[in-house]
Scaffold this motif. Structure first.
Motif, short mmCIF file in Angstrom:
data_model
loop_
_atom_site.label_atom_id
_atom_site.label_comp_id
_atom_site.label_asym_id
_atom_site.label_seq_id
_atom_site.Cartn_x
_atom_site.Cartn_y
_atom_site.Cartn_z
N GLY A 217 0.83 -1.20 0.00
CA GLY A 217 0.00 0.00 0.00
C GLY A 217 0.86 1.24 0.00
O GLY A 217 2.09 1.18 0.06
N SER A 218 0.20 2.37 -0.06
CA SER A 218 0.90 3.65 -0.02
C SER A 218 1.09 4.08 1.43
O SER A 218 0.68 3.38 2.37
N ALA A 219 1.71 5.24 1.61
CA ALA A 219 1.91 5.77 2.96
C ALA A 219 0.58 5.98 3.67
O ALA A 219 0.50 5.91 4.91
N LYS A 220 -0.49 6.20 2.92
CA LYS A 220 -1.82 6.40 3.52
C LYS A 220 -2.34 5.13 4.20
O LYS A 220 -3.25 5.19 5.02
N ASP A 221 -1.77 3.99 3.83
CA ASP A 221 -2.24 2.71 4.36
C ASP A 221 -1.41 2.21 5.54
O ASP A 221 -1.60 1.09 6.02
N ARG A 222 -0.49 3.05 6.01
CA ARG A 222 0.41 2.60 7.08
C ARG A 222 -0.33 2.28 8.38
O ARG A 222 0.02 1.34 9.08
N ALA A 223 -1.35 3.04 8.69
CA ALA A 223 -2.09 2.79 9.94
C ALA A 223 -2.78 1.44 9.88
O ALA A 223 -2.73 0.66 10.85
N ALA A 224 -3.42 1.13 8.77
CA ALA A 224 -4.07 -0.17 8.64
C ALA A 224 -3.06 -1.30 8.68
O ALA A 224 -3.28 -2.33 9.32
N ALA A 225 -1.92 -1.11 7.99
CA ALA A 225 -0.88 -2.14 7.98
C ALA A 225 -0.32 -2.35 9.39
O ALA A 225 -0.08 -3.50 9.80
N ALA A 226 -0.11 -1.26 10.12
CA ALA A 226 0.42 -1.38 11.49
C ALA A 226 -0.57 -2.13 12.38
O ALA A 226 -0.16 -2.94 13.24
N ASP A 227 -1.86 -1.88 12.19
CA ASP A 227 -2.89 -2.58 12.96
C ASP A 227 -2.86 -4.08 12.66
O ASP A 227 -2.90 -4.92 13.57
N ILE A 228 -2.76 -4.42 11.39
CA ILE A 228 -2.69 -5.83 11.00
C ILE A 228 -1.45 -6.48 11.61
O ILE A 228 -1.51 -7.57 12.20
N ASN A 229 -0.32 -5.81 11.49
CA ASN A 229 0.94 -6.39 11.96
C ASN A 229 0.96 -6.52 13.48
O ASN A 229 1.50 -7.48 14.03
N ARG A 230 0.35 -5.55 14.17
CA ARG A 230 0.28 -5.62 15.63
C ARG A 230 -0.49 -6.85 16.07
O ARG A 230 -0.11 -7.54 17.03
N ARG A 231 -1.58 -7.13 15.37
CA ARG A 231 -2.39 -8.30 15.70
C ARG A 231 -1.68 -9.62 15.36
O ARG A 231 -2.10 -10.69 15.81
N CYS A 232 -0.62 -9.53 14.54
CA CYS A 232 0.14 -10.72 14.16
C CYS A 232 1.52 -10.74 14.82
O CYS A 232 2.45 -11.39 14.32
N ALA A 233 1.67 -10.00 15.90
CA ALA A 233 2.93 -9.95 16.66
C ALA A 233 4.11 -9.51 15.80
O ALA A 233 5.25 -9.96 16.00
N GLY A 234 3.84 -8.63 14.82
CA GLY A 234 4.92 -8.07 14.02
C GLY A 234 5.56 -9.03 13.04
O GLY A 234 6.66 -8.77 12.53
#
Length: 333
Positions: A217-234
């Motif tokens: 995704g673009s920089a605009k999608d970083r928040a969603a990506a961080a949320d996904i990754n947080r739920r997957c323990a990074g």
């Protein structure tokens, strides 16, 4: 040889779908020379379309009118002696350069009342849902009274496998694994975005099977990506805002599966051969489907969808919230 100018779209997905038109033109006239006038960002896409002879970068930003600059551009294009122009965007300003270039035949849909600027003007069919975007593009390459084609060519972006492997190595990705790509963004708006928690559930299941997960995704999608990754323990590789468009094309060609909203990345993944699981809410899989036999569109087909709104007018976005991760996992397996 027919020298044709095509004014390209301003959206990533539409630019990929425009290749259907380029292919149809070359299929009908193998000697046709196609020049595409399009934003500079589109170069990594257009350069991977062998049907296009040349890209002319639009010197103006999205939404900029600047009549004098468009006149200068038209004067520059005049020297190339185009026999025909096809204008894919529906805006008034997009039809100005071909008119200033004095191109004899200028084709496009009515759009913003472009009578005069276009002299081969078409009306888009008034049907619900609207016709497939790619089919609308292909129709502009044919004579006005020509019968509609039964089958439209599919987009197929050229990918250098060695370059794709090098791109993966630069980002520290295992190109040999059965990677799963996630594309949680959608430039159009939140009514096209599957919940991050659902993406995370799919990611967690794939990680448990030993499959790497890459988030695009673009920089605009970083928040969603961080949320996904947080739920997957990074454990996901978060590439949002880190890749160029060309690098994203390379990496998506290596992904075995791509789970994606209806977005530009969805069309790119389809055009490079990934197995695409496309999630539809406010939009329609009959209007902008991923054009590949390796696609599985998922759509709950609620009474309120497709509404084509950027945000849910009812405030619940049930068309996507109720589309469960289990359905996606079932398709993947």
């Amino acid at each position: 040889m027919t020298n044709i100018l095509i004014v390209g779209p301003a959206w990533v997905g539409d630019m990929v779908l425009a290749q259907c038109l380029f292919k149809a033109i070359r299929r009908a006239d193998p000697a046709a020379r196609i020049t595409v006038l399009a934003p500079a960002w589109s170069a990594p896409l257009v350069e991977r379309m062998p049907e296009v002879a040349k890209l002319v970068r639009m010197p103006l930003g999205h939404g900029e009118f600047k009549l004098r600059a468009r006149y200068r551009l038209g004067r520059e294009l005049r020297a190339r002696r185009f026999a025909r122009a096809i204008v894919l965007p529906g805006s008034f300003k997009s039809a100005l350069p071909p008119w200033f270039a004095r191109i004899p035949r200028r084709t496009g849909y009515v759009g913003e009342q472009r009578w005069g600027l276009l002299n081969d003007i078409r009306r888009s069919p008034k049907v619900t849902p609207p016709p497939v975007t790619a089919r609308r593009f292909v129709a502009l390459g044919r004579d006005k009274d020509a019968p509609e084609v039964d089958e439209i060519p599919r987009p197929a972006l050229t990918v250098d496998s060695a370059a794709a492997q090098e791109t993966a190595a630069r980002f520290g990705l295992d190109a040999g694994a059965a990677a799963v790509a996630l594309c949680p963004g959608a430039e159009y708006g939140p009514a096209k975005q599957w919940p991050a928690a659902h993406f995370a559930a799919v990611a967690a299941a794939q990680l448990q099977r030993g499959r790497p997960v890459w988030i695009f995704g673009s920089a605009k999608d970083r928040a969603a990506a961080a949320d996904i990754n947080r739920r997957c323990a990074g454990r996901c590789a978060d590439l949002t805002g880190r890749t160029t468009l060309g690098e994203a094309v390379d990496l998506l060609s290596l992904a075995r599966h791509t789970v994606t909203n209806d977005s530009g990345l969805m069309h790119i993944a389809a055009a490079v051969g990934s197995h695409v699981i496309a999630l539809y809410g406010s939009s329609s899989d009959t209007v902008t489907p991923p054009l590949t036999p390796r696609a599985h569109p998922l759509n709950l087909r609620l009474d309120c969808s497709p509404c084509f709104h950027r945000a849910c007018p009812l405030g619940h976005t049930n068309c996507l919230n109720h589309l469960s991760p289990d359905r996606v996992l079932a398709v993947m397996e």
